[in-house]
Design an enzyme around this catalytic site. Structure first.
Site, short mmCIF file in Angstrom:
data_model
loop_
_atom_site.label_atom_id
_atom_site.label_comp_id
_atom_site.label_asym_id
_atom_site.label_seq_id
_atom_site.Cartn_x
_atom_site.Cartn_y
_atom_site.Cartn_z
N GLY A 1 -53.37 38.81 -1.23
CA GLY A 1 -52.06 38.97 -0.61
C GLY A 1 -51.17 39.88 -1.43
O GLY A 1 -50.55 40.81 -0.92
N GLU B 1 -53.33 33.43 3.57
CA GLU B 1 -54.67 32.85 3.45
C GLU B 1 -55.22 32.42 4.82
O GLU B 1 -56.39 32.66 5.13
CB GLU B 1 -54.62 31.67 2.46
CG GLU B 1 -54.28 32.15 1.04
CD GLU B 1 -53.31 31.24 0.30
OE1 GLU B 1 -53.11 30.09 0.73
OE2 GLU B 1 -52.72 31.70 -0.71
O1 LIG Z 1 -54.00 36.44 -2.57
P1 LIG Z 1 -53.61 36.71 -3.98
O2 LIG Z 1 -52.26 37.33 -4.12
O3 LIG Z 1 -54.68 37.48 -4.74
O4 LIG Z 1 -53.48 35.35 -4.71
C1 LIG Z 1 -54.50 34.43 -4.85
C2 LIG Z 1 -53.90 33.16 -5.44
O5 LIG Z 1 -52.97 32.63 -4.54
C3 LIG Z 1 -53.32 31.32 -4.16
O6 LIG Z 1 -54.07 31.42 -2.98
C4 LIG Z 1 -52.06 30.47 -4.04
O7 LIG Z 1 -51.51 30.42 -2.75
C5 LIG Z 1 -54.22 30.83 -5.22
O8 LIG Z 1 -55.15 29.92 -4.76
C6 LIG Z 1 -54.86 32.08 -5.76
O9 LIG Z 1 -55.05 31.94 -7.10
#
Ligand SMILES: O=P(O)(O)OC[C@H]1O[C@](O)(CO)[C@@H](O)[C@@H]1O
Length: 194
Positions: free
Chosen positions: A97, A161
Site C-alpha cells: 500500500g 489489503e
Molecule cells: O502494504 P504495505 O504498506 O507494504 O504494508 C504492509 C504492512 O501493513 C500491514 O498490512 C498493516 O495493516 C501489516 O500487516 C504489514 O506489515
C-alpha cells in the site's frame, strides 16, 4: 420486546460489514481498469511469477498465488523455503500500500537487478517501489499510517489489503475466462496433501 445488548452488537457488526463493502465498492468505481488490465499479459507471458507482500498485504498475495497456480502458472511466494532465484523473463508481483515497506522494496530492487519485471499493486505511483516497477496498478485506498480516516474509516491499511485480494480474484476470473479450462481440471492441480 426490548432490545438486548446482543441485538445492539449484531446491529453494529452489520453496519461495519456494510461500511466495509461500501468502501470496496467505492474503490472499484474509482479504479482505472485499463491500468489493471495491463497486468494480465505480463502474468500470461511470464516465465514464472513470484509474489511478495508484507503482513496482511502478503496474505492477500499468497491467496492470489494459489489461484494463479490453479490456472497452471508457475508461481512462487517470496520467502518460502523452496522459492528459487528470480531471473530474466520472470515477473515479481509486489503488493505494498505504502510502496515503502523495506523488505518489499529490497525484493523489487533485487528482482529488477536480476532482469525480472516488477509489477506493483499500491496506493501510489510516487514511492520507492513504484520507481522500480515496470507497471503500477493504483488502488485508491488508505495507507497503513493514514490515521485520519479521510479515505477509509477502517483501521490502517485494511481497505488496501481487502482490495488487493478482490482485485487479484478479479484478475484470476478474467484469466480463467480467457483460458477456458473447466473448474474440474483446475481442481486437479489443487494441493492433495492438505
Ligand atoms: O502494504 P504495505 O504498506 O507494504 O504494508 C504492509 C504492512 O501493513 C500491514 O498490512 C498493516 O495493516 C501489516 O500487516 C504489514 O506489515
Amino acid at each position: 420486546m426490548s432490545k438486548t445488548p446482543s441485538d445492539a452488537l449484531s446491529a453494529t457488526l452489520h453496519n461495519h460489514l456494510q461500511q466495509i463493502i461500501r468502501e470496496n465498492q467505492q474503490l472499484a468505481e474509482k479504479l482505472d481498469f485499463d491500468q489493471v488490465a495491463a497486468i494480465l499479459p505480463l502474468l500470461q507471458q511470464a516465465k514464472r511469477v513470484f509474489v511478495v507482500g508484507a503482513g496482511r498485504t502478503g496474505l492477500a498475495l499468497k491467496a492470489a498465488a494459489m489461484r494463479l497456480m490453479h490456472l497452471g502458472l508457475t508461481v512462487f511466494v517470496v520467502g518460502e523455503t523452496t522459492t528459487p532465484a528470480i531471473g530474466s523473463g520472470d515477473v515479481l508481483l509486489a503488493g505494498s500500500g505504502s510502496g515503502t515497506t523495506s523488505s518489499i522494496v529490497k525484493a523489487a530492487e533485487k528482482a529488477a537487478a536480476a532482469g525480472a519485471q516488477v509489477v506493483a499493486i499500491s496506493t501510489t505511483t510516487s514511492s520507492p517501489l513504484a520507481a522500480l516497477a515496470t507497471h503500477v496498478a493504483v488502488l485508491p485506498a488508505a495507507q497503513k499510517q493514514d490515521h485520519g480516516g479521510e479515505i477509509s474509516a477502517q483501521y490502517a491499511g485494511s481497505l488496501f489489503e481487502q482490495s488487493v485480494l478482490l482485485l487479484l480474484d478479479a484478475i484470476f476470473q478474467t484469466l480463467w475466462g480467457l483460458d477456458g479450462t473447466p473448474a474440474e481440471e483446475l481442481w486437479k492441480r489443487h494441493a492433495n496433501l492438505e
